[in-house]
Design an enzyme around this catalytic site. Sequence first.
Site, PDB file in Angstrom:
ATOM      1  N   GLY B  37      -5.685 -18.959 -14.123  1.00  0.00           N
ATOM      2  CA  GLY B  37      -4.627 -18.363 -14.928  1.00  0.00           C
ATOM      3  C   GLY B  37      -4.904 -18.330 -16.412  1.00  0.00           C
ATOM      4  O   GLY B  37      -4.166 -17.707 -17.169  1.00  0.00           O
ATOM      5  N   CYS B 246       9.390   3.051   6.524  1.00  0.00           N
ATOM      6  CA  CYS B 246       8.516   4.183   6.199  1.00  0.00           C
ATOM      7  C   CYS B 246       8.816   5.341   7.139  1.00  0.00           C
ATOM      8  O   CYS B 246       8.840   5.188   8.361  1.00  0.00           O
ATOM      9  CB  CYS B 246       7.053   3.747   6.334  1.00  0.00           C
ATOM     10  SG  CYS B 246       5.887   5.108   6.206  1.00  0.00           S
ATOM     11  N   CYS B 249       5.412   5.763   9.482  1.00  0.00           N
ATOM     12  CA  CYS B 249       4.920   4.787  10.452  1.00  0.00           C
ATOM     13  C   CYS B 249       5.980   3.773  10.853  1.00  0.00           C
ATOM     14  O   CYS B 249       5.746   2.924  11.699  1.00  0.00           O
ATOM     15  CB  CYS B 249       3.699   4.046   9.903  1.00  0.00           C
ATOM     16  SG  CYS B 249       4.123   2.802   8.675  1.00  0.00           S
ATOM     17  N   CYS B 271       5.092   4.571   2.979  1.00  0.00           N
ATOM     18  CA  CYS B 271       4.286   3.435   2.517  1.00  0.00           C
ATOM     19  C   CYS B 271       3.436   3.831   1.325  1.00  0.00           C
ATOM     20  O   CYS B 271       2.781   4.871   1.342  1.00  0.00           O
ATOM     21  CB  CYS B 271       3.302   2.982   3.604  1.00  0.00           C
ATOM     22  SG  CYS B 271       4.057   2.158   4.983  1.00  0.00           S
ATOM     23  N   CYS B 277      -0.592   2.400   6.188  1.00  0.00           N
ATOM     24  CA  CYS B 277       0.258   3.362   6.890  1.00  0.00           C
ATOM     25  C   CYS B 277      -0.555   4.129   7.928  1.00  0.00           C
ATOM     26  O   CYS B 277      -0.128   4.289   9.078  1.00  0.00           O
ATOM     27  CB  CYS B 277       0.869   4.326   5.870  1.00  0.00           C
ATOM     28  SG  CYS B 277       2.199   5.347   6.511  1.00  0.00           S
TER      29      CYS B 277
END
Lengths: 259, 298, 360
Positions: B37, B246, B249, B271, B277
Amino acid sequence: MMQERPLFRASAVGKSYGKQLGCRDVSFDLYPGEIMGIVGESGSGKSTLLNCLAGQIEPDTGDIAFDVDGTGLVSTLQMSEPERRMLARTQWAFVHQNPRDGLRMAVSAGGNIGERLMNIGARHYGNIREDAIGWMGRVELEANRIDDRPANFSGGMQQRLQIARNLVTGPRLVFMDEPTGGLDVSVQARLLDLLRSLVQELGLAVIIVTHDLAVVRMLAHRMMVMQKGHVVETGLADQVLDDPQHPYTQLLVSSVLQV
Amino acid sequence: MSATPADAGDGYNFAYLDEQTKRMIRRALLKALAVPGYQVPFASREMPMPYGWGTGGVQVTAACLTPDDCVKVIDQGADDTTNAVSIRSFFARTAGVATTESTEEASLIQTRHRIPETALREDQLLVYQVPIPEPLRFLEPRETETRKMHALSEYGLMHVKLYEDISRHGHISTAYAYPVNVGGRYVMDPSPIPKFDNPKMDNCPAIQLFGAGREQRIYAIPPYSEVKSLDFEDYPFDRLRASGSCALCGADDSYLDEVIIDDQGNRMFVCSDTDFCGSRRDQGHVGDQSDLFETGAE
Amino acid sequence: MYVAVKGGEKAIANAHRWLDEKRRGDPSLESLSLAQIREQLSLSVARVMAEGSLYDADLASLAIKQARGDLIEAIFLVRAYRTTLPRFGASEPIDSAKMRCSRRISATFKDIPGGQILGPTFDYTHRLLDFKLAADGDVDLAQSAEPSNDHMPHILDLLNRDGLIQAEETADAAPGDLTREPLSLPATRAVRLQALARGDEGFILGLGYSTQRGYGRSHAFVGELRIGMVIVEMMIPELGFAIEIGEIEVTECETVNQFAGSKTEPPQFTRGYGLTFGQQERKAIAVALVDRALRWRELGEDNLGAPAQDEEFVLSHCDNIQATGFVEHIKLPHYVDFQSELELVRQIRRDALSSKEAAE
């Protein structure tokens, strides 16, 4: 009661700006819970001295020491910058003459008070807010202004907010630079009352700079009188004010209107 | 460790960067992994694409690539957005590595603004493109000051911002680039991924690397690190997802793009992760509007 | 009916082809030659070399042609190319005191040793469009005199002999290299000057201008402005001495600014400095003004809060390649983030409306 060990020590502190003398050869000890008033006219060097003591500017001569963890005085000038910053955020507080210098104007009152808490790990919104409301009460600000920005507050209210923001994490030493300067007389009086009760309640040590002897009379245990960068008289506040020895002090005292 | 030069033509080194530069970047990456970080400064090189268009990610990828790698590049979750296409062909050209659109097949994935929906593995690298690495930047513009704040863990200001959001809106109002705390120490900007993606960074088996070319910073999250989105105990982090599935899908737990499909402003949600997807559709999943949908030719 | 669009790759290829056509323009016209650009647009070439940090007039000309005249795009091409070049080492510092000056003036003195040489400058031309140029007229050569062998010392060195001007620090340590190390603040003066030399002419011009109008307070005089050729030498370890590897044209400007003093020194004049590749007077002067403004701390002056005094602001934003990249990157798709903002706004509004209803 005054303890044996000093909390803070200034030793021969001096600062000048070119040929212009700021302050010179200032020394004193401060004990926990003690209030030291530094008085003088503008140009006396008192603000320069305060800024040196509080670590805002570097003195040219002398040393400044603080008892960080109860084991004895440690020189703040020798500290690394991170250590000094930590000190400024936890054990010290600085109340500026102009509250705008000591507040985040774009942040709400609640955010201003809560910041120091959040800095040391407070992570519960509701509790932070409650603490902020509590402190607003103690400095006599209305709780329903907690989400307002300080830009919408009067000068006296801004000053109260600044005080709350500084005291919320329980510092041990507070520096104040003309905290009642620029306020109406009646507002000043109420603010001084507030300061006095808070300082006593919390056992704070205070170094307060002012040109107003009434402030010193009300708040300080001890005082120093400065003229043209030099300390001309020190002692217990009551004694110095009632029986000034140095001609300059006598002049100051006699010019104050007796109310 | 050094790789063979790419095919003739350009006369450039493998993956464009010279070996000295790659070494410099790798040192920065190692430092970054050692201090999760923390933003490590690095001497970003001028690349053939503009700053702000992924040069940080490209330099990190170029420093990590070996000839056996298989590279996937996505932007907004899709492989065929123009910038992803451009970067993918850059690596195909300068490194001659295999490229893919499949998250599962890739050994290195460079991404802008999304984390793939498909779970990542220990043998994968995820390289994020970062515009502004400094999470405190918009609270404190001076780098000299933010550096000290990180060094001293002075993150109160960050929480003040979240406090203000809640007092004003009742919610923390950061929707993307939502700040996180890594390993309990440094606060980091995860790049402009939607906050929906933040939980994927936590305890992730893959190595996550972050490159900011213009700002000249690199940072990293080692595998299986703790990554926590900043919040309050009584206002916990909420990853926020539009309700619905979605249309193609039927996935009900992926990040969805809102697509306006006609002049009346009718919408459809699909998606954002095109590979995810597509794979679901290949497996036979259907959404409720898949009969209305047609994949445009070429 | 929704049709998902694919085909980014084909779109890019076609876009590039169209770009090539536009670059060529009308095919019935002759294509610009690099030599024409180098010779007849030499000030554009100078800018591209300076901000590209690469002294090569032919490469700069090629970049200008490829960039269709967009100088920042050309600078980008040069910079990207520079990244790939191997480095053999560093030259000795150039000695501008030994410059073969084509132009050399001073605003601080009427007469100077070596003389005031006007040189090929736009100063004192009347800015009237010359339509003869449209017809591509030929030009008579200017009269030439014998090259001067007069010594042309730096004017400010003469002031220095009397201790009237603050002496510049000399140091043996190699200066930092912005192309090899990230910018780190606070920066040394050497790094600042590097950043300014590479920085965008327009940005620095504006900042320099601001210092003259009250944003900062330095009354600057041009102590000396000189343009000409300097020799580049490089130390060869195997030989044990330095050899001349070529010469380059540079513009050097030294400004003299109001006197200051410190606790230990009585008042002296202070300096600003600007140096660029090629003939770039405006840039060199502007750099000197901004350099001087950025020196407030080491000269013991006040920070007036002027933008040109803010080192972080100036150095972080003067690089036009960084600037154009980031400014233009907002054209890239950002719809995923926009989507999350949409959702958040919707949620907040939902909650606000429902609590409003609850209150009623």
